[in-house]
Design a protein around this motif. Sequence first.
Motif, mmCIF file in Angstrom:
data_model
loop_
_atom_site.group_PDB
_atom_site.id
_atom_site.type_symbol
_atom_site.label_atom_id
_atom_site.label_comp_id
_atom_site.label_asym_id
_atom_site.label_seq_id
_atom_site.Cartn_x
_atom_site.Cartn_y
_atom_site.Cartn_z
ATOM 1 N N ASP A 83 3.780 3.739 10.444
ATOM 2 C CA ASP A 83 2.976 2.517 10.393
ATOM 3 C C ASP A 83 3.786 1.345 9.843
ATOM 4 O O ASP A 83 3.578 0.199 10.248
ATOM 5 C CB ASP A 83 1.710 2.756 9.557
ATOM 6 N N ARG A 96 0.222 4.161 0.560
ATOM 7 C CA ARG A 96 -0.177 5.193 1.533
ATOM 8 C C ARG A 96 0.494 4.985 2.888
ATOM 9 O O ARG A 96 0.381 5.834 3.761
ATOM 10 C CB ARG A 96 -1.702 5.130 1.728
ATOM 11 N N THR A 97 1.165 3.867 3.068
ATOM 12 C CA THR A 97 1.733 3.545 4.378
ATOM 13 C C THR A 97 2.786 4.572 4.799
ATOM 14 O O THR A 97 3.701 4.884 4.035
ATOM 15 C CB THR A 97 2.375 2.146 4.329
ATOM 16 N N THR A 98 2.628 5.068 6.013
ATOM 17 C CA THR A 98 3.641 5.992 6.531
ATOM 18 C C THR A 98 4.832 5.201 7.073
ATOM 19 O O THR A 98 4.725 4.000 7.355
ATOM 20 C CB THR A 98 3.092 6.859 7.675
ATOM 21 N N LYS A 142 5.980 5.467 18.840
ATOM 22 C CA LYS A 142 4.569 5.629 19.181
ATOM 23 C C LYS A 142 3.850 6.613 18.264
ATOM 24 O O LYS A 142 4.451 7.547 17.738
ATOM 25 C CB LYS A 142 4.441 6.126 20.627
ATOM 26 N N LYS A 143 2.540 6.373 18.167
ATOM 27 C CA LYS A 143 1.679 7.296 17.429
ATOM 28 C C LYS A 143 0.864 8.093 18.432
ATOM 29 O O LYS A 143 0.035 7.530 19.145
ATOM 30 C CB LYS A 143 0.751 6.530 16.494
ATOM 31 N N ASP A 180 0.844 -1.187 0.000
ATOM 32 C CA ASP A 180 0.000 0.000 0.000
ATOM 33 C C ASP A 180 0.882 1.240 0.000
ATOM 34 O O ASP A 180 1.612 1.467 0.975
ATOM 35 C CB ASP A 180 -0.908 -0.014 1.237
ATOM 36 N N ARG A 224 0.062 13.513 12.934
ATOM 37 C CA ARG A 224 0.168 14.676 12.066
ATOM 38 C C ARG A 224 1.310 15.614 12.458
ATOM 39 O O ARG A 224 1.263 16.807 12.220
ATOM 40 C CB ARG A 224 -1.150 15.416 11.976
ATOM 41 N N ARG A 271 5.817 0.114 12.810
ATOM 42 C CA ARG A 271 5.009 -0.506 13.860
ATOM 43 C C ARG A 271 4.296 -1.774 13.378
ATOM 44 O O ARG A 271 4.335 -2.804 14.035
ATOM 45 C CB ARG A 271 3.952 0.488 14.374
ATOM 46 N N ASP A 272 3.636 -1.669 12.219
ATOM 47 C CA ASP A 272 2.745 -2.759 11.809
ATOM 48 C C ASP A 272 3.429 -3.801 10.930
ATOM 49 O O ASP A 272 3.047 -4.962 10.931
ATOM 50 C CB ASP A 272 1.531 -2.195 11.061
ATOM 51 N N ARG A 273 4.409 -3.388 10.133
ATOM 52 C CA ARG A 273 5.007 -4.347 9.204
ATOM 53 C C ARG A 273 6.336 -4.866 9.730
ATOM 54 O O ARG A 273 6.625 -6.038 9.670
ATOM 55 C CB ARG A 273 5.229 -3.718 7.821
ATOM 56 N N VAL A 274 7.171 -3.958 10.245
ATOM 57 C CA VAL A 274 8.470 -4.403 10.769
ATOM 58 C C VAL A 274 8.317 -4.938 12.196
ATOM 59 O O VAL A 274 9.115 -5.741 12.658
ATOM 60 C CB VAL A 274 9.505 -3.247 10.711
ATOM 61 N N GLY A 275 7.266 -4.503 12.879
ATOM 62 C CA GLY A 275 7.009 -5.012 14.225
ATOM 63 C C GLY A 275 7.770 -4.285 15.316
ATOM 64 O O GLY A 275 7.878 -4.781 16.435
#
Lengths: 164, 754
Positions: A27, A22-24, A39-40, A20, A44, A30-34
């Motif tokens: 993210d 759009r992934t920052t 922190k979020k 995707d 913005r 945090r979400d893909r590399v783990g």
Amino acid sequence: MTLSITMTVNGDRLALTLDDPRTTLLDLLRDRVGLTGTKKGCDRGQCGACTVLVDGRRINSCLALAAAHDGSDITTVEGLAQGDDLHPVQAAFIAQDGFQCGYCTPGQIMSAVALIAEGEAGDDPERIREGMSGNICRCAAYAGITDAVREATRRMQQDERRSA
Amino acid sequence: MSDVIPMPVGPAGGHVRLGSNAGQSMTRRDGIAKVTGTATYAADNRPDRLLHAVYASASIARGRVTFLDTAAAEAHPGVVMVMTPANRPPLAIHPDEKVGMFGQKIEALQDDGVRYAGQPIALVVAETLEAAAEGARLLAPRYEALPPRIDIDAQPRFEAETVGFGFPAAHAVGDLEAGLAAAARVVERDYVTPAQYHNALEPHAIVAEWQGDRLIIDTPNQAIVMMRGVFAAYFDMPEENLLLRSPYLGGGFGSKAAVWGPQLLVILAAKALGRPVKLALRRDQMFGPVSHRGATRQKLRLGLDAEGRLTALEHRAAAVGSSFENFFEPAGRASENLYATPAMAMSHEGIRIDTGTPGAMRAPGEASGSAALESVMDEAAFELGLDPLEFRLRNYAETDPATGNPFSSKALRECYAQGAARFGWAGRPLQPRQMRDAAGLLTGWGMGTAIFPAPMFQATARAVLRADGSAVVETAAADMGQGAWTSLAQIAADGLGIDVSRLEFRSGSSDLPDAGVAGGSGHTATAGSALFNAGADAVAKLAELATKDPASPLFGAGNAAVVARDGRLMLADDESRGEAYEDILARAGLDLIEGHGKGVRGEAEAQSRAMFSHGAVFAEVKVDPDLGQVRVSRLVGAFAAGRIINPKLADSQLKGGMIWGIGFALQEEAIHDPRTGRPVNADLAGYHVPVNADVPHVEAITVHEDDPFVNTLGVKGVGEIGITGTVGAIANAVWHATGVRVRRFPIHPEDLIG
């Protein structure tokens, strides 16, 4: 649409497939590399909780698109300690109680590491406070944060002199 | 400060033990986890097959949703579910019913109505966060909008039935009118405080996973066991089938002592989809369904005799709530217990606007009320020609003005003295606009008195001494940054008579004994008492074994003659006679010995004495005479809060509260667009909170205070008192610097120029 990118994260070279665009960067970490240490807080660029180093510079990773950082060298809070040996900034944050809830702490610490490397603030508390003001601490551990940055700065200077 | 605490333990009673852990400035036990990024906050959980949720927020403040483009959202790649009022699975309890002590009506897609801007109107679940966010955007809601009722001063007022969490809305002592009639001077002023939002840096979050009929939720929570019960009630499930984990909270400040609608929707989605689902609120969503501090309009009247003593004190507050729920900021209560007066009257009116329902935010009532009270006290002192500190000393309350009861302890005089000395208050000119610094900035000094109740709730704990002399203690405490993992462990170790390094502290999960709520500044006192008593119960059982065992050096001593320290039981009058816990357990052939404890205040103690922490805050501000910019250049607070368990962490708590006072006085306010009813500054760029550069110098002194009545630990609490006193001190310093009295918080630069 998928994109293949490579990144060095905390010394490890990673080949990543982005499904995707759009992934920052936040993210992705945090979400893909783990690596959830980063922190979020606002997503913005207003709170600094997501601060990481990209090629040695501190940035808000929530405002960076992952796809724009193909080839970047990234350091997160997980990449500072050497085994059980804490980075001097990490140790100083504990010693000076530079946090309470701990949620902003990874960002504060990465920001402090970069601030010290930038060499602009030195031991001047006023300049440290200014240089750390991109990182909000809602618990308001600011006095401890400033003291921690001063302590870490002194220790890192001593270490440098010793090794010189 | 002595570390000796006389302590009846268990049914046997009578031990006296040296506290070798409490009173020490230990660093945080969770420190390494927090500085290395390994502390796991709710949104850091990533179970397999995780789905991501984003909810759509209403962009009108009043009306109904007439259309949601669910087809467009569902068609977006990765979206697996769009939940709206039309298809939301049922809850066992309607969201407009209240569940439990802190229960409020919440918004969980019960219908198409919109009662405030930011209300959840649909939930989108997708394989990725990006897809969920886009799906929510594609819903493109249409509305039938009614004009928002958002202008506070245009709405009717009514007599509130209760304020806060069911407190009486009015209270009077003596004859107010007679007191005012007898006064040589009456000072009457009005003050305004804005809506403020907690904005913990960790947005509210939940990861929900069903395993058959078991539900596991990771969500930050300040009242773990109590809220497990509330969650279970909404799903009509046995509490033991629900595990709520909250080991780390990224700040709470009151907003996480509750269950909110979006959490329920995520649990429903996880059940419907058979996969774990995560939701983390966006920052702008922190200005909607998760509570805030409601705005107030306050009127204070002081009757004063010729010497400046109060003859009457009146505090009438109008508190702003939502259109559909009854939580009103109990601001008037802040004036009930502080200054001696023969007559007082406090009352509250309610005002309803189209906003989310307010709730408890750090020092609810006390923060707003103290801001007004300490301001009017300063104004009165100036009218009387008295130093503000001298004026407060003239009105020092030796007994609780609200009840006439004695205080359990009150070292406020010492707070005044130590704070004033440290700050350098002496010699302050009475007239404003007398001081400038070298750079030409107007300089002013102000002060305020701090006060906060020292409540206890109810908690239980379990302590187990093991055969190797180590121990494990358990209670579902919540560490939202105040340091419960650390200070409660120190107390528990003292209860067990071992070094804290030998203690395993299990906490933060609903399968442990109930630690009560981390709120009201009562968590350390309550959960700490339970832990101490649990440890003491285990030690009492151990002493029972030893003193009845002919092979023990303590044989025949009787429980009361024994002390426990450093993992040994010893004779109180001859510490050379004793033995290690391990030896007692080994001889008895036991692997462990278990104790249980409660933390609760007796009704008689609670009724017979007034229990409060006190403090005095001194502020110096610098004001740019041309631009009106205010900087708090120095803040010094002196606080008496009973026994301090961990001075290092208490210092951080007190400073944190004082810095919240800076935010209240100068920065924080949510502003609503009168046309749409939407908050226009629902982010951290527009809603200002103090940053590091706003806090050049803050100092918190703790004043020694022994309190044998609050609880057996002598602990009061330090979580909220810092904000009280501070707001008024800053406002008073701004007046002293500029000669301009601003009675609407926060103070803006434009208030001070022109």
